[in-house]
Design an enzyme around this catalytic site. Structure first.
Site, PDB file in Angstrom:
ATOM      1  N   LYS A 114      -2.505  -2.032  -3.162  1.00  0.00           N
ATOM      2  CA  LYS A 114      -3.543  -1.175  -2.573  1.00  0.00           C
ATOM      3  C   LYS A 114      -3.141   0.291  -2.770  1.00  0.00           C
ATOM      4  O   LYS A 114      -2.506   0.892  -1.906  1.00  0.00           O
ATOM      5  CB  LYS A 114      -3.702  -1.509  -1.086  1.00  0.00           C
ATOM      6  CG  LYS A 114      -4.658  -0.579  -0.339  1.00  0.00           C
ATOM      7  CD  LYS A 114      -5.063  -1.157   1.000  1.00  0.00           C
ATOM      8  CE  LYS A 114      -5.928  -0.182   1.772  1.00  0.00           C
ATOM      9  NZ  LYS A 114      -6.574  -0.782   2.927  1.00  0.00           N
ATOM     10  N   GLU A 139       0.815  -1.219   0.000  1.00  0.00           N
ATOM     11  CA  GLU A 139       0.000   0.000   0.000  1.00  0.00           C
ATOM     12  C   GLU A 139       0.853   1.275   0.000  1.00  0.00           C
ATOM     13  O   GLU A 139       1.252   1.764   1.055  1.00  0.00           O
ATOM     14  CB  GLU A 139      -0.934   0.020   1.230  1.00  0.00           C
ATOM     15  CG  GLU A 139      -1.797   1.286   1.264  1.00  0.00           C
ATOM     16  CD  GLU A 139      -2.732   1.359   2.472  1.00  0.00           C
ATOM     17  OE1 GLU A 139      -2.639   0.520   3.365  1.00  0.00           O
ATOM     18  OE2 GLU A 139      -3.553   2.283   2.498  1.00  0.00           O
TER      19      GLU A 139
END
Ligand code: 13P
Length: 340
Positions: A220, A178
């Site tokens: 992500k 992420e």
């Protein structure tokens, strides 16, 4: 490292209609979420709230994985079933947030770096024993002016993400990678696209150098979106097109799924954007969600920390899951928000 396990778990999390519930708020963050509804952030209230989320009937059709915080992975339902076991028994993959938050990057004023690599191998071994099959690590990239983020700040964060991802895969834990470009600030959608492009380019270069199996991970990212203080906000269509253009240029097709964070968008906007991206046609990766606030904000408002509101909270949660499940197929419309 077992490629088959990594690949099949990654695929299961983003199976048809499904995405991820990010319920991995650290204790300081969940306190911030509880404050507006005047719920006290005690260990029991945090446990009960997460229990309400993950025992909601029907979410298993839309939620493929749930990210938990360290404290939550160690907690159980009122009946004494560990949260990880409960999730697994419902066909939902349990996951764990493993970064230890962000700090200023030394000698690079304005850049941030995520910490938590020291001792991570041992923590992953313990989390695996507790039932976690995937993990999440978040780095934060702030857009400040034309100098921030620096190229070095981007590279430093990409390296940390890749080190984390390699350690996860060594333990057969699927890494969710992420790199979050924040929506804070007044930057344009174009500037967000430029920075997100540089970040993803650096992240995939480092993942490759660290020998990370792309088929056994999930990305992500943020959506490509103007800063919250920017006067000129892109339309839903513009956000979807800019985001998919950026992903197409920088995310290899071998990655099974892109699970977007919501980053402070309203629940409705986050669902709308996901829907519009899926309407743009077939993509090489699953285009899905890993929302925290966009799944939970309406639930917290309905719950208000009170047991009497349990049914309303779960109904609200199931509705958000369902609508995002529809958006996975490009079948969501804004009118569904008010329909019975
Ligand atoms: P938001 O969807 O609220 O941005 O949270 C996702 C997340 O897990 C951030 O690390």
């Amino acid at each position: 490292m077992n490629n088959d396990i990594l690949t099949s778990v990654a695929k299961a999390i983003v199976a048809k209609h499904k995405g991820v519930l990010a319920a991995d708020e650290s204790n300081p963050t969940i306190k911030k979420r509880f404050n507006p509804i005047k719920a006290e952030s005690t260990e029991e209230n945090r446990r009960r709230y997460r229990e309400i989320l993950i025992t909601t009937e029907g979410i298993e059709h839309y939620i493929g994985g749930v990210i938990l915080f360290d404290e939550t992975l160690r907690q159980s339902t009122q009946d004494g079933i560990s949260f990880a076991r409960l999730l697994s028994s419902r066909g939902i993959v349990p996951g764990i947030k493993v970064d230890k938050g962000t700090n200023p990057l030394a000698l690079y004023p304005g850049d941030k770096i995520s910490e938590g690599l020291d001792g991570l191998r041992d923590r992953l071994i313990e989390y695996k024993q507790m039932g976690a099959k995937f993990a999440k690590w978040r780095t934060v990239i702030e857009i400040d002016n034309h100098d921030i983020p620096t190229a070095f700040g981007i590279r430093a964060n990409a390296q940390v993400l890749a080190r984390y991802a390699a350690l996860c895969q060594e333990q057969d834990i699927v890494p969710i990678v992420e790199p979050e470009v924040l929506m804070d600030g007044a930057h344009s959608i174009e500037r967000c696209e430029e920075v997100t492009s540089r970040v993803l380019e650096a992240v995939f270069a480092e993942l490759d150098a660290h020998r990370v199996l792309l088929e056994g991970m999930l990305l992500k990212p943020n959506m490509v979106i103007a800063g919250m203080k920017c006067a000129q906000q892109g339309s839903v269509q513009q956000v979807a097109e800019a985001t998919i253009r950026c992903m197409t240029r920088y995310v290899p097709a071998a990655v099974p799924g892109i699970v977007f964070l919501s980053g402070g968008q309203s629940a409705e906007d986050a669902t709308d954007h996901l829907n519009a991206m899926n309407m743009l046609g077939l993509h090489p990766w699953q285009i899905s969600f890993s929302y925290g606030r966009a799944l939970q904000a309406p639930v917290l408002t309905a719950w208000k920390g009170q047991e009497a509101n349990l049914a309303a909270a779960q109904e609200t949660f199931l509705k958000r899951c369902k609508l995002n499940g529809l958006a996975r197929d490009g079948k969501y419309t804004r009118a569904m928000e008010t329909a019975e």
